[in-house]
Design a protein around this motif. Structure first.
Motif, PDB file in Angstrom:
ATOM      1  N   SER A   1      40.836  86.073  57.031  1.00 59.32           N
ATOM      2  CA  SER A   1      41.494  85.053  57.871  1.00 59.32           C
ATOM      3  C   SER A   1      41.490  85.472  59.333  1.00 59.32           C
ATOM      4  CB  SER A   1      42.938  84.836  57.396  1.00 59.32           C
ATOM      5  OG  SER A   1      42.964  84.401  56.055  1.00 59.32           O
ATOM      6  N   MET A   2      41.715  86.756  59.580  1.00 55.05           N
ATOM      7  CA  MET A   2      41.699  87.277  60.936  1.00 55.05           C
ATOM      8  C   MET A   2      40.326  87.074  61.573  1.00 55.05           C
ATOM      9  SD  MET A   2      43.564  89.077  63.226  1.00 55.05           S
ATOM     10  CE  MET A   2      44.720  90.182  62.390  1.00 55.05           C
ATOM     11  N   LEU A   3      39.272  87.421  60.832  1.00 55.65           N
ATOM     12  CA  LEU A   3      37.906  87.289  61.325  1.00 55.65           C
ATOM     13  C   LEU A   3      37.577  85.841  61.677  1.00 55.65           C
ATOM     14  CD1 LEU A   3      34.957  88.139  61.816  1.00 55.65           C
ATOM     15  CD2 LEU A   3      34.598  88.018  59.339  1.00 55.65           C
ATOM     16  N   VAL A   4      37.831  84.928  60.746  1.00 58.86           N
ATOM     17  CA  VAL A   4      37.482  83.514  60.965  1.00 58.86           C
ATOM     18  C   VAL A   4      38.334  82.913  62.082  1.00 58.86           C
ATOM     19  CG1 VAL A   4      37.328  81.235  59.898  1.00 58.86           C
ATOM     20  CG2 VAL A   4      36.754  83.270  58.563  1.00 58.86           C
ATOM     21  N   SER A   5      39.621  83.273  62.119  1.00 54.65           N
ATOM     22  CA  SER A   5      40.514  82.728  63.148  1.00 54.65           C
ATOM     23  C   SER A   5      40.078  83.161  64.545  1.00 54.65           C
ATOM     24  CB  SER A   5      41.952  83.186  62.897  1.00 54.65           C
ATOM     25  OG  SER A   5      42.445  82.656  61.689  1.00 54.65           O
ATOM     26  N   ILE A   6      39.657  84.414  64.693  1.00 54.62           N
ATOM     27  CA  ILE A   6      39.183  84.905  65.992  1.00 54.62           C
ATOM     28  C   ILE A   6      37.907  84.185  66.405  1.00 54.62           C
ATOM     29  CG2 ILE A   6      38.138  86.907  67.137  1.00 54.62           C
ATOM     30  CD1 ILE A   6      40.233  88.649  65.775  1.00 54.62           C
ATOM     31  N   LEU A   7      37.006  83.942  65.452  1.00 53.93           N
ATOM     32  CA  LEU A   7      35.767  83.216  65.754  1.00 53.93           C
ATOM     33  C   LEU A   7      36.075  81.793  66.233  1.00 53.93           C
ATOM     34  CD1 LEU A   7      33.353  84.306  62.869  1.00 53.93           C
ATOM     35  CD2 LEU A   7      33.032  84.692  65.320  1.00 53.93           C
ATOM     36  N   VAL A   8      36.958  81.100  65.522  1.00 53.09           N
ATOM     37  CA  VAL A   8      37.300  79.719  65.882  1.00 53.09           C
ATOM     38  C   VAL A   8      38.021  79.671  67.231  1.00 53.09           C
ATOM     39  CG1 VAL A   8      38.702  77.719  65.234  1.00 53.09           C
ATOM     40  CG2 VAL A   8      37.374  78.926  63.498  1.00 53.09           C
ATOM     41  N   ALA A   9      38.944  80.612  67.464  1.00 52.73           N
ATOM     42  CA  ALA A   9      39.675  80.647  68.737  1.00 52.73           C
ATOM     43  C   ALA A   9      38.740  80.939  69.905  1.00 52.73           C
ATOM     44  CB  ALA A   9      40.773  81.702  68.670  1.00 52.73           C
ATOM     45  N   THR A  10      37.780  81.842  69.698  1.00 54.06           N
ATOM     46  CA  THR A  10      36.793  82.153  70.733  1.00 54.06           C
ATOM     47  C   THR A  10      35.951  80.926  71.051  1.00 54.06           C
ATOM     48  OG1 THR A  10      36.679  84.467  70.022  1.00 54.06           O
ATOM     49  CG2 THR A  10      34.849  83.643  71.345  1.00 54.06           C
ATOM     50  N   LEU A  11      35.534  80.223  70.012  1.00 52.43           N
ATOM     51  CA  LEU A  11      34.737  79.007  70.198  1.00 52.43           C
ATOM     52  C   LEU A  11      35.529  77.949  70.973  1.00 52.43           C
ATOM     53  CD1 LEU A  11      32.015  77.708  69.482  1.00 52.43           C
ATOM     54  CD2 LEU A  11      33.095  76.759  67.440  1.00 52.43           C
ATOM     55  N   ALA A  12      36.820  77.796  70.623  1.00 56.39           N
ATOM     56  CA  ALA A  12      37.671  76.820  71.322  1.00 56.39           C
ATOM     57  C   ALA A  12      37.849  77.215  72.782  1.00 56.39           C
ATOM     58  CB  ALA A  12      39.030  76.726  70.629  1.00 56.39           C
ATOM     59  N   GLY A  13      38.060  78.503  73.035  1.00 55.51           N
ATOM     60  CA  GLY A  13      38.232  78.981  74.403  1.00 55.51           C
ATOM     61  C   GLY A  13      37.002  78.770  75.268  1.00 55.51           C
ATOM     62  N   ASN A  14      35.822  78.735  74.630  1.00 53.38           N
ATOM     63  CA  ASN A  14      34.569  78.480  75.349  1.00 53.38           C
ATOM     64  C   ASN A  14      34.285  76.996  75.510  1.00 53.38           C
ATOM     65  OD1 ASN A  14      33.064  81.259  73.619  1.00 53.38           O
ATOM     66  ND2 ASN A  14      33.983  81.247  75.643  1.00 53.38           N
ATOM     67  N   LEU A  15      34.413  76.259  74.416  1.00 52.98           N
ATOM     68  CA  LEU A  15      33.984  74.861  74.403  1.00 52.98           C
ATOM     69  C   LEU A  15      34.909  73.922  75.165  1.00 52.98           C
ATOM     70  CD1 LEU A  15      32.612  74.268  70.781  1.00 52.98           C
ATOM     71  CD2 LEU A  15      31.328  74.429  72.917  1.00 52.98           C
ATOM     72  N   ILE A  16      36.226  74.111  75.029  1.00 56.54           N
ATOM     73  CA  ILE A  16      37.170  73.165  75.630  1.00 56.54           C
ATOM     74  C   ILE A  16      37.002  73.066  77.147  1.00 56.54           C
ATOM     75  CG2 ILE A  16      39.623  72.738  76.093  1.00 56.54           C
ATOM     76  CD1 ILE A  16      40.194  73.567  73.216  1.00 56.54           C
ATOM     77  N   PRO A  17      37.000  74.189  77.907  1.00 56.28           N
ATOM     78  CA  PRO A  17      36.785  74.034  79.358  1.00 56.28           C
ATOM     79  C   PRO A  17      35.409  73.488  79.715  1.00 56.28           C
ATOM     80  CG  PRO A  17      36.851  76.365  78.740  1.00 56.28           C
ATOM     81  CD  PRO A  17      37.294  75.587  77.549  1.00 56.28           C
ATOM     82  N   MET A  18      34.377  73.805  78.914  1.00 56.04           N
ATOM     83  CA  MET A  18      33.038  73.293  79.193  1.00 56.04           C
ATOM     84  C   MET A  18      32.979  71.786  78.986  1.00 56.04           C
ATOM     85  SD  MET A  18      30.745  76.392  77.535  1.00 56.04           S
ATOM     86  CE  MET A  18      29.160  75.774  78.035  1.00 56.04           C
ATOM     87  N   LEU A  19      33.697  71.295  77.968  1.00 60.88           N
ATOM     88  CA  LEU A  19      33.744  69.852  77.726  1.00 60.88           C
ATOM     89  C   LEU A  19      34.551  69.151  78.809  1.00 60.88           C
ATOM     90  CD1 LEU A  19      34.317  69.797  73.841  1.00 60.88           C
ATOM     91  CD2 LEU A  19      32.255  69.104  75.080  1.00 60.88           C
ATOM     92  N   ILE A  20      35.627  69.789  79.264  1.00 65.52           N
ATOM     93  CA  ILE A  20      36.465  69.209  80.315  1.00 65.52           C
ATOM     94  C   ILE A  20      35.661  69.024  81.593  1.00 65.52           C
ATOM     95  CG2 ILE A  20      38.387  69.740  81.867  1.00 65.52           C
ATOM     96  CD1 ILE A  20      39.876  70.864  79.485  1.00 65.52           C
ATOM     97  N   VAL A  21      34.805  70.001  81.919  1.00 66.96           N
ATOM     98  CA  VAL A  21      33.974  69.916  83.131  1.00 66.96           C
ATOM     99  C   VAL A  21      33.042  68.707  83.066  1.00 66.96           C
ATOM    100  CG1 VAL A  21      32.077  71.048  84.354  1.00 66.96           C
ATOM    101  CG2 VAL A  21      34.088  72.345  83.727  1.00 66.96           C
ATOM    102  N   LYS A  22      32.560  68.387  81.872  1.00 67.89           N
ATOM    103  CA  LYS A  22      31.666  67.240  81.696  1.00 67.89           C
ATOM    104  C   LYS A  22      32.321  65.941  82.134  1.00 67.89           C
ATOM    105  CE  LYS A  22      28.096  69.364  79.846  1.00 67.89           C
ATOM    106  NZ  LYS A  22      26.779  69.394  80.526  1.00 67.89           N
ATOM    107  N   PHE A  23      33.657  65.887  82.047  1.00 68.92           N
ATOM    108  CA  PHE A  23      34.395  64.691  82.452  1.00 68.92           C
ATOM    109  C   PHE A  23      34.880  64.783  83.898  1.00 68.92           C
ATOM    110  CE2 PHE A  23      34.789  64.744  77.826  1.00 68.92           C
ATOM    111  CZ  PHE A  23      34.451  63.431  77.510  1.00 68.92           C
ATOM    112  N   GLY A  24      34.389  65.801  84.623  1.00 71.20           N
ATOM    113  CA  GLY A  24      34.729  65.942  86.028  1.00 71.20           C
ATOM    114  C   GLY A  24      36.135  66.427  86.295  1.00 71.20           C
ATOM    115  N   VAL A  25      36.728  67.152  85.340  1.00 73.11           N
ATOM    116  CA  VAL A  25      38.088  67.657  85.477  1.00 73.11           C
ATOM    117  C   VAL A  25      38.040  69.174  85.678  1.00 73.11           C
ATOM    118  CG1 VAL A  25      40.356  67.843  84.360  1.00 73.11           C
ATOM    119  CG2 VAL A  25      38.945  65.804  84.005  1.00 73.11           C
ATOM    120  N   ASP A  26      38.991  69.693  86.476  1.00 69.34           N
ATOM    121  CA  ASP A  26      39.087  71.134  86.709  1.00 69.34           C
ATOM    122  C   ASP A  26      39.268  71.856  85.371  1.00 69.34           C
ATOM    123  OD1 ASP A  26      39.626  73.727  87.445  1.00 69.34           O
ATOM    124  OD2 ASP A  26      41.150  73.211  88.930  1.00 69.34           O
TER     125      ASP A  26
END
Length: 448
Positions: free
Chosen positions: A390-415
């Motif tokens: 659970s620790m391994l998978v949770s860290i992978l998912v959290a890392t992915l979220a930490g990368n993807l969310i700001p990158m997606l936000i930039v696509k919409f022209g938001v800081d």
């Protein structure tokens, strides 16, 4: 301010009221930064006395820093009186004048533009057209420009004649007959060479410049990378429009850092309101949103009562998994936001694969440590295995979220900084609970 500085302010204030000539002499001996701090400590009545003692030209140097220290300069400008304020503005660099006028109400800005000389207004309006956040809004049009056909002697005459108006004289910018930038020559080179040497023979023609529409963050990065004192701003056709100095870039770096940190903290770290209710209301929206997410996390745990009935020990490690995953997500978020903020070239697929690899390594190592720790402490290898996976998978998912969310936000022209650390942590809590109890349910179901 410490006690000694406060004593100096009290003494100087007393002198201001008792002996204006002595005050003027003492006040002007202080560094500009300390003059600004004293100025901001005065009330309006005392500042109006100050304006009768300090000349507009002297106040221009002070106000250049005041504009950076306060959120709204309009009250300070209006209390000076129009004649004094206009004389002060005429002593300031045009980019600083634009910054001040942009903070005035449209009506007051029009009034002061009408009071300024027509030739000054023309240059100011040219800078006014650029939106905040681009190089054009940051540049100054006061620089030393020389012709590519001149000799060193002729160029030095130009430098001397323009030195009072130019923001810096460390470099002279060489232009052709079409005003296109063709080279740069330092003052040192001009002084070190004979009068009859032609400028093309000593100028640097490999020019580092920025486009007028380029983001301020990328300008700051270029000045940092090339260790420049100033950088020229040009059009697409290389026509020289102005320069950006390093002192203006320092302000951009500071604002960018504040913005990034505010985003990661989920609160405005430069909050200056003295009204506690106003401050509380500014923080409330994020807190309510995070509370609702946390309530959703709590309700998820209640849905897994059956799993906890099989192995109640699992409840002990909920905070361990959610906390570690949240930290991993925040780390990934900080790296991504920083890269996006400085406009670093990021290939999404390669960047995400790289970050997931890091997540896999850290998840595997932390999972291994947790497996042995739980297995030994609880005398139960199955519980250790569930927590570790659970620790391994949770860290992978959290890392992915930490990368993807700001990158997606930039696509919409938001800081991207709005993807705050608390939000990522709370989201990681939610996904970690689902992963933790989902894995436990699958394993217990298989074993049964």
């Amino acid at each position: 301010m410490d006690e000694i500085e406060q004593n100096q302010i009290s003494t100087l204030t007393r002198v201001l009221l008792e002996d204006t000539q002595q005050f003027r002499e003492e006040f002007l001996d202080y560094p500009t930064f300390e003059q600004v701090q004293f100025y901001l400590q005065l009330d309006e009545e005392l500042r109006k006395i100050l304006y009768t003692i300090i000349k507009p030209k002297e106040m221009a140097e002070i106000f250049d820093l005041v504009e950076q220290e306060v959120d709204d300069v309009e009250p300070y400008v209006l209390e000076m009186g129009r004649k004094y304020a206009v004389e002060m503005l005429l002593e300031m660099s045009k980019d600083d004048v634009v910054d001040i006028l942009k903070q005035l109400s449209p009506e007051n800005a029009r009034i002061y533009l009408k009071l300024l000389p027509r030739e000054e207004v023309s240059d100011i309006m040219e800078l006014f057209q650029y939106p905040d956040g681009v190089a054009g809004a940051l540049m100054t049009t006061e620089y030393v420009a020389i012709s590519a056909t001149q000799t060193v002697a002729e160029a030095l005459q130009v430098v001397k004649s323009q030195s009072r108006e130019a923001e810096i004289i460390n470099y002279a910018y060489v232009v052709d007959r079409n005003e296109c930038l063709v080279g740069i020559v330092s003052l040192r080179e001009l002084l070190a060479n004979s009068d009859d040497v032609l400028i093309p023979d000593i100028m640097i023609d490999r020019i580092v410049s920025v486009s007028v529409s380029q983001s301020q963050e990328s300008v700051a990065q270029k000045i940092k990378d090339y260790d420049l004192v100033a950088i020229p701003v040009v059009t697409e056709d290389d026509v020289l429009l102005g320069i950006i100095t390093v002192d203006d870039i320092i302000d951009v770096i500071d604002e960018s850092a504040v913005s990034d940190y505010s985003g990661l903290a989920g609160v405005d770290v430069e909050e200056v309101s003295k009204n506690v209710w106003q401050s509380a209301l500014q923080r409330l929206p994020w807190l309510i949103a995070l509370m609702l997410l946390a309530m959703l996390t709590t309700s998820l745990i209640s849905r897994y009562k059956g799993v906890l009935e099989i192995n109640q020990t699992l409840s002990i490690f909920i905070t361990l998994i959610t906390g570690t995953a949240g930290n991993a997500g925040t780390q990934a978020l900080a790296v991504t936001v920083r890269k996006l903020a400085i406009k670093e070239q990021v290939m999404p697929a390669k960047f995400i694969i790289n970050e997931l690899t890091i997540g896999l390594i850290t998840g595997t190592l932390t999972g291994t440590v947790v497996f042995f720790a739980v297995s030994i402490l609880q005398q139960n290898m199955l519980t250790g295995f569930i927590v570790a996976i659970s620790m391994l998978v949770s860290i992978l998912v959290a890392t992915l979220a930490g990368n993807l969310i700001p990158m997606l936000i930039v696509k919409f022209g938001v800081d991207p900084a709005v993807a705050s650390g608390p939000f990522i942590s709370t989201l990681s809590d939610l996904t970690s609970i689902i992963i933790y109890f989902g894995i436990a349910s699958v394993i217990f179901g298989y074993l049964s």
